[in-house]
Enzyme design. Sequence first.
Site, PDB file in Angstrom:
ATOM      1  N   ARG A 179       0.853  -1.190   0.000  1.00 49.03           N
ATOM      2  CA  ARG A 179       0.000   0.000   0.000  1.00 49.03           C
ATOM      3  C   ARG A 179       0.885   1.234   0.000  1.00 49.03           C
ATOM      4  NH1 ARG A 179      -3.387  -2.791  -1.603  1.00 49.03           N
ATOM      5  NH2 ARG A 179      -5.360  -3.413  -0.641  1.00 49.03           N
ATOM      6  N   HIS A 183      -1.208   0.316  -9.470  1.00 45.39           N
ATOM      7  CA  HIS A 183      -1.893  -0.641  -8.581  1.00 45.39           C
ATOM      8  C   HIS A 183      -2.402  -1.842  -9.402  1.00 45.39           C
ATOM      9  CE1 HIS A 183      -4.100  -1.098  -4.509  1.00 45.39           C
ATOM     10  NE2 HIS A 183      -3.845  -2.279  -5.036  1.00 45.39           N
TER      11      HIS A 183
HETATM   12  P1  NDP Z   1      -1.360 -11.696   4.926  1.00 50.10           P
HETATM   13  O1  NDP Z   1      -2.319 -11.241   5.956  1.00 50.10           O
HETATM   14  O2  NDP Z   1      -1.431 -13.107   4.452  1.00 50.10           O
HETATM   15  O3  NDP Z   1       0.147 -11.456   5.430  1.00 50.10           O
HETATM   16  C1  NDP Z   1       0.524 -10.291   6.084  1.00 50.10           C
HETATM   17  C2  NDP Z   1       1.950 -10.435   6.603  1.00 50.10           C
HETATM   18  O4  NDP Z   1       2.344  -9.196   7.175  1.00 50.10           O
HETATM   19  C3  NDP Z   1       2.069 -11.497   7.697  1.00 50.10           C
HETATM   20  O5  NDP Z   1       3.297 -12.159   7.603  1.00 50.10           O
HETATM   21  C4  NDP Z   1       2.019 -10.638   8.962  1.00 50.10           C
HETATM   22  O6  NDP Z   1       2.667 -11.206  10.092  1.00 50.10           O
HETATM   23  C5  NDP Z   1       2.785  -9.420   8.516  1.00 50.10           C
HETATM   24  N1  NDP Z   1       2.473  -8.277   9.379  1.00 50.10           N
HETATM   25  C6  NDP Z   1       1.280  -7.699   9.613  1.00 50.10           C
HETATM   26  N2  NDP Z   1       1.403  -6.698  10.518  1.00 50.10           N
HETATM   27  C7  NDP Z   1       2.707  -6.655  10.849  1.00 50.10           C
HETATM   28  C8  NDP Z   1       3.472  -5.881  11.758  1.00 50.10           C
HETATM   29  N3  NDP Z   1       2.899  -4.909  12.508  1.00 50.10           N
HETATM   30  N4  NDP Z   1       4.784  -6.129  11.871  1.00 50.10           N
HETATM   31  C9  NDP Z   1       5.370  -7.099  11.148  1.00 50.10           C
HETATM   32  N5  NDP Z   1       4.712  -7.894  10.268  1.00 50.10           N
HETATM   33  C10 NDP Z   1       3.393  -7.667  10.122  1.00 50.10           C
HETATM   34  O7  NDP Z   1      -1.512 -10.689   3.704  1.00 50.10           O
HETATM   35  P2  NDP Z   1      -1.238 -10.968   2.145  1.00 50.10           P
HETATM   36  O8  NDP Z   1       0.128 -11.517   2.005  1.00 50.10           O
HETATM   37  O9  NDP Z   1      -2.365 -11.718   1.532  1.00 50.10           O
HETATM   38  O10 NDP Z   1      -1.322  -9.480   1.556  1.00 50.10           O
HETATM   39  C11 NDP Z   1      -0.456  -8.463   2.020  1.00 50.10           C
HETATM   40  C12 NDP Z   1      -0.905  -7.111   1.486  1.00 50.10           C
HETATM   41  O11 NDP Z   1      -0.603  -6.992   0.105  1.00 50.10           O
HETATM   42  C13 NDP Z   1      -2.409  -6.843   1.545  1.00 50.10           C
HETATM   43  O12 NDP Z   1      -2.808  -6.451   2.831  1.00 50.10           O
HETATM   44  C14 NDP Z   1      -2.565  -5.713   0.540  1.00 50.10           C
HETATM   45  O13 NDP Z   1      -2.420  -4.470   1.169  1.00 50.10           O
HETATM   46  C15 NDP Z   1      -1.403  -5.927  -0.429  1.00 50.10           C
HETATM   47  N6  NDP Z   1      -1.887  -6.319  -1.772  1.00 50.10           N
HETATM   48  C16 NDP Z   1      -1.537  -5.543  -2.854  1.00 50.10           C
HETATM   49  C17 NDP Z   1      -1.967  -5.876  -4.119  1.00 50.10           C
HETATM   50  C18 NDP Z   1      -1.549  -5.090  -5.313  1.00 50.10           C
HETATM   51  O14 NDP Z   1      -2.043  -5.322  -6.415  1.00 50.10           O
HETATM   52  N7  NDP Z   1      -0.621  -4.167  -5.183  1.00 50.10           N
HETATM   53  C19 NDP Z   1      -2.818  -7.055  -4.357  1.00 50.10           C
HETATM   54  C20 NDP Z   1      -3.086  -7.824  -3.168  1.00 50.10           C
HETATM   55  C21 NDP Z   1      -2.638  -7.440  -1.917  1.00 50.10           C
HETATM   56  P3  NDP Z   1       2.165 -12.603  10.735  1.00 50.10           P
HETATM   57  O15 NDP Z   1       2.685 -13.676   9.779  1.00 50.10           O
HETATM   58  O16 NDP Z   1       2.823 -12.631  12.049  1.00 50.10           O
HETATM   59  O17 NDP Z   1       0.657 -12.533  10.761  1.00 50.10           O
END
Ligand code: NDP
Length: 310
Positions: free
Chosen positions: A225, A273
Site C-alpha cells: 500500500r 496498482h
Molecule cells: P497476509 O495477511 O497473508 O500477510 C501479512 C503479513 O504481514 C504477515 O506475515 C504478517 O505477520 C505481517 N504483518 C502484519 N502486521 C505486521 C506488523 N505490525 N509487523 C510485522 N509484520 C506484520 O496478507 P497478504 O500476504 O495476503 O497481503 C499483504 C498485502 O498486500 C495486503 O494487505 C494488501 O495491502 C497488499 N496487496 C496488494 C496488491 C496489489 O495489487 N498491489 C494485491 C493484493 C494485496 P504474521 O505472519 O505474524 O501474521
Amino acid sequence: MAVLLSTKPAAMALWRDALLAVDPALEIRMFPEAGDPAEIEAAVVWTAHDMAELRRYPNLKLIVSMGAGVDHLLRPPGPPPGIPVARLVDRMLTSQMGEWVLLNVLRFHRQDAEYRAQQRDRIWLELPAPVTGETPVGFLGLGELGLHAAGLLRSLGFPVLGWSRRPKQVEGVETFHGAEGLMAMAARSRMLVCLLPLTPETRGIVDARLLGALPRGAWLINGARGGHVVDADLLAALESGQLAGAALDVFQPEPLPPEHPYWAHPAVVMTPHAASITIPASAAPQVVANLHRARAGQPLLNLVDFSAGY
Ligand code: NDP
C-alpha cells in the site's frame, strides 16, 4: 435473500457472472440498486464502498473484500459492529504478485536500467556480473503473498530474509520479527520487498530510518500500500544515492496526481496498482463458499482479525 455487489462499473458484471456461475440460485443486486435493504445478507465490496452505507442492511451476515487487503474496510467508521469481514486468499492473486516481485527483483538485479540506457546510446559494454547468491532480498510481510514470492526467489538462489509480526519459521528463509528484527533484517537486505497489510502499526514504516538501515545502493519494491512509504523520505533516499531505485505499484493517493515527482523520476518504475488484480472467476468459489457457511452458521474462511487489523 440477496448479495450486494459494489465495485467499479467495469467489473460489476464480471463479478455477477462469476458468482452466478458457481451458484445460479444466488440473487445478485448491483449497488446502488440494492432493492429491499432487509433482503441483503452479504456485501461483496471494493475500496470505494462507504462502510457507513452497510449499516442500512439489518440482516447483513457477511462482508467480503474483493481483494487481499482490507484497510479500506477497516478505516473509520469501519464495518457495522458484529459483522464478520472476509478477505480473498486466491491462487491467481498470489501468483500475479509473485510475478510482479520477480519482475522487479530481476529488473534491478540484472541492471536493466543501465543496459536500456546503454542501448539508447549504442554503447557495447558488459557491466560486472550480478551474483545472485550475494544479493539478499528482505521481505516485509511473510503472509500469503510474501511467502509465495519469497519461495520464487529462493528457487532462483537469492538469499531470502523475512519479517513478520509474530515469530515464524520458514524453511530456507531467515526470519525476523519485532522492531529490532526489522532493523537487523534491513541491514542485510540489498532489496527490500514490502508485502505488509496497511495497519496503524505498519503505516509509514518505510521511512528515513528504515531506508537508512539498508546497505547503500539498495532497492525498494513496494507492492503493498502507498501508506507504507513516507514519500519524502523515499525521494530523499533516492536523491542521496542511499537507494539505487524503487519499484512502486501502490501510492497515496491513487490515482497518483500527474504532478507527483515519482512519475518522471529516473530511478522509479511504476505500475498503477496493477501488480495483482482480482480475477472474479478465480475468487468467486471462495466467496460463495463463505456465503453458504454464513447461512449455515459454520466457521468462515479467510476472516479478518479486527484486533490485528488484517
Ligand atoms: P497476509 O495477511 O497473508 O500477510 C501479512 C503479513 O504481514 C504477515 O506475515 C504478517 O505477520 C505481517 N504483518 C502484519 N502486521 C505486521 C506488523 N505490525 N509487523 C510485522 N509484520 C506484520 O496478507 P497478504 O500476504 O495476503 O497481503 C499483504 C498485502 O498486500 C495486503 O494487505 C494488501 O495491502 C497488499 N496487496 C496488494 C496488491 C496489489 O495489487 N498491489 C494485491 C493484493 C494485496 P504474521 O505472519 O505474524 O501474521
